[in-house]
Scaffold this active site. Structure first.
Site, PDB file in Angstrom:
ATOM      1  CD  GLU A   1      -1.127  -0.522   3.679  1.00  0.00           C
ATOM      2  OE1 GLU A   1      -2.052  -1.323   3.429  1.00  0.00           O
ATOM      3  OE2 GLU A   1      -0.890  -0.085   4.819  1.00  0.00           O
TER       4      GLU A   1
ATOM      5  CE  LYS B   1       6.942   5.598   5.608  1.00  0.00           C
ATOM      6  NZ  LYS B   1       6.431   6.890   6.094  1.00  0.00           N
TER       7      LYS B   1
ATOM      8  NE  ARG C   1       0.577   4.000  11.989  1.00  0.00           N
ATOM      9  CZ  ARG C   1       1.564   3.094  12.109  1.00  0.00           C
ATOM     10  NH1 ARG C   1       2.835   3.469  11.971  1.00  0.00           N
ATOM     11  NH2 ARG C   1       1.282   1.826  12.357  1.00  0.00           N
TER      12      ARG C   1
ATOM     13  CD  GLU D   1       0.569   8.597   7.877  1.00  0.00           C
ATOM     14  OE1 GLU D   1       1.557   9.353   7.843  1.00  0.00           O
ATOM     15  OE2 GLU D   1       0.577   7.493   8.464  1.00  0.00           O
TER      16      GLU D   1
ATOM     17  NE  ARG E   1      11.900   0.832  13.553  1.00  0.00           N
ATOM     18  CZ  ARG E   1      11.312   1.891  13.003  1.00  0.00           C
ATOM     19  NH1 ARG E   1      10.975   1.864  11.733  1.00  0.00           N
ATOM     20  NH2 ARG E   1      11.089   2.972  13.719  1.00  0.00           N
TER      21      ARG E   1
ATOM     22  CE  LYS F   1      10.751   3.407   7.744  1.00  0.00           C
ATOM     23  NZ  LYS F   1      10.429   4.474   8.725  1.00  0.00           N
TER      24      LYS F   1
END
Length: 545
Positions: free
Chosen positions: A250, A252, A257, A300, A405, A411
């Site tokens: 998708e 970014k 956020r 977002e 993470r 990303k």
């Protein structure tokens, strides 16, 4: 056994001094466990808050006492004599207002005839009073409250009083250390404490739950935000496919956020730092209120102007609480955390996506499944063409892991390298920017375990004149001192800087300098402990070849 809320602040200060002087993780845990196990529940919650730099529990304060440098200076002036030049010199030597306060009080200060005893509860009450002070006379009230605490402080207590007040502990203690210490102190499992923290998102509450044997009560609940799951940076589409194989991809987005929680007619919005930002975006609340279900979504907040997404415009809204006129804002949801009366965190992404789209929300982030590097590269180029930052690739089987993470989400961003840094000084510009603080001196952490800030560069491009005027006022409110053309400020503004390359340099304490640095964005959603460190700088330097 101590009476409730009777723990002495001096004992807490001595603990902090020991914690800051040891580099051994196991010793930190031992010291913490030994101290925490003897506290009553109320003191335990306060102590954990203070260890993590959370000064107040006043709802509007978001954990901070919200004091300017001038408040600290004016209170110190009431108990000890010093000049502005002396204050600036001490701050430049220590880089820590707490250390400055300790050194000033060590030279002798005006002690009251009868010295009051500082306890954790008294310090918390003072912090709450300072955080809640508003309107006419609020600054005088803050100074009076702080002065009263300083008059009863020893130099060591003054050091940690100021460090808590400014949310700048820097003693090498994180939530992870507290979790491990709580497990040891109260004879419970480390994993049980960790899981409770991910769900409750408040380490002081979790520590009390561990003490009282209530960790099993922890669970996801609406209006208690959790840390967002994060994506690991990737160097190429090939790396992502090699590590993950099939993935959902998708766009970014270049925005803020946001977590959105809804129950009945109530809607709350939370930032990446888990601060409640509902009051800033009434139009988003209105959009979400139209939906029937109760839910929590991750996504977002974006602002669309001329087809391009402008992060700075969103940041300006965050700095202007009173603004209520309509703006072209929308919340793009890409994950569902709670729906149909249950937590979805342990479900795979493929099922969470299904729940998300079943809510009937119009602005769900589109995604597609890919399994070849060339398809991922095409998605990346398409996202850039739409004005976005790049792409996020996610394992369809990944559960939602708050704050994690790892190699379940990746990303891939534009080629320009960036660093998250904090502004420590600002210099006056020239020409049309004469008299305006427009050149920002910035720093990174020495390491993940060492929060000492080391300068690495100066940037003077990337912000508009209007933005510079806004931040000029911000810096003057947080001014520590001024020498020559430079105004030294408290490290409170996190920015993202881009650059052409990194080179070794003796000019800065870090040993490195950024070539052609440029401000990409002001990261109001990031805290000081989230900025990059020298290891990240060294990694980027080596990657240049």
């Amino acid at each position: 056994m101590k009476a409730a809320s009777s723990a002495l602040f001096l004992e807490f200060s001595l603990l902090c001094e020991k914690l800051s002087s040891t580099s051994s993780n196991s010793e930190k845990v031992r010291l913490l466990a030994s101290y925490l196990r003897n506290l009553e529940s109320e003191d335990l919650g306060i102590a954990v808050d203070f260890l993590l730099g959370r000064a107040s529990r006043v709802r509007s304060s978001e954990g901070r006492a919200n004091v300017a440098f001038a408040t600290v200076r004016d209170a110190l002036c009431q108990v000890v004599t010093f000049s502005d030049d002396q204050l600036l010199q001490l701050y430049k030597e220590h880089g820590d207002l707490g250390e400055v306060a300790m050194e000033l009080l060590s030279s002798g200060h005006a002690a009251p005839l009868v010295r009051g005893q500082l306890t954790l509860k008294r310090i918390r009450d003072g912090m709450d009073d300072i955080a809640s002070a508003q309107g006419s006379g609020s600054e005088k009230r803050k100074v009076m409250t702080l002065t009263g605490l300083l008059l009863d402080s020893s130099p060591l207590e003054a050091k940690y009083l100021i460090k808590i007040l400014t949310s700048d502990m820097r003693i090498g203690v994180s939530e992870g250390f507290i979790a491990e210490a709580a497990a040891e102190a109260f004879s419970v499992g480390k994993e049980a404490v960790r899981k409770a923290y991910l769900l409750v998102n408040d380490m002081s509450k979790v520590a009390v739950m561990a003490k009282e044997g209530r960790l099993s009560d922890a669970g996801f609940s609406l209006f208690t935000p959790i840390r967002p799951m994060l994506a690991e940076p990737a160097s190429s589409a090939r790396q992502i496919i090699d590590d993950m194989g099939r993935c959902y991809v998708e766009d970014k987005y270049d925005g803020i956020r946001l977590q959105v929680h809804k129950k009945g007619g109530e809607v709350r919005l939370y930032s990446r730092a888990m601060d409640d930002v509902t009051r800033f975006f009434p139009e988003i609340v209105e959009q979400i209120s139209r939906l029937n279900e109760d839910f929590a979504l991750d996504g977002e907040l974006i602002y669309e102007a001329g087809g391009r997404l402008r992060f700075f415009s969103l940041q300006k809204l965050l700095r202007n609480e009173g603004r209520r006129e309509k703006h072209p804002l929308k919340f793009v949801a890409f994950d569902a955390l709670y729906a149909k009366g249950r937590s979805l965190l342990d479900l795979p992404l493929v099922e969470r996506k299904r729940e998300l789209f079943a809510l009937g929300y119009d602005n769900c982030a589109p995604f597609k499944e890919v399994s070849a590097p060339e398809d991922l590269e095409r998605a990346f180029k398409d996202s850039i063409a739409r004005g976005n930052e790049g792409i996020v690739a996610k394992d369809p089987e990944s559960t939602y892991q708050p704050g994690a993470r790892g190699k379940r989400w990746f990303k891939l961003k534009k080629a320009l390298d960036t660093l998250d840094v904090v502004v420590i000084g600002a210099q006056y510009g020239n020409g049309k920017r004469k008299g305006l603080l427009s050149d920002y001196v910035f720093a990174v952490r020495r390491s993940r375990d060492d929060p000492t800030l080391v300068p690495i560069g100066k940037a003077y491009s990337g912000l508009t004149d209007e933005e510079l005027r806004d931040y000029h006022d911000f810096f003057m409110r947080n001014k520590i001192g001024e020498k020559g053309n430079t105004v030294w400020v408290l490290p409170r503004l996190v920015i993202e800087v881009g650059f052409q390359s990194i080179q070794r340099s003796a000019r800065y304490e870090s040993g490195y300098a950024l070539r052609f640095p440029r401000i990409i964005s002001v990261r109001a959603d990031k805290k000081l402990d989230e900025i990059d460190d020298l290891q990240r700088v060294e990694d980027l330097f080596k990657a240049q070849g």
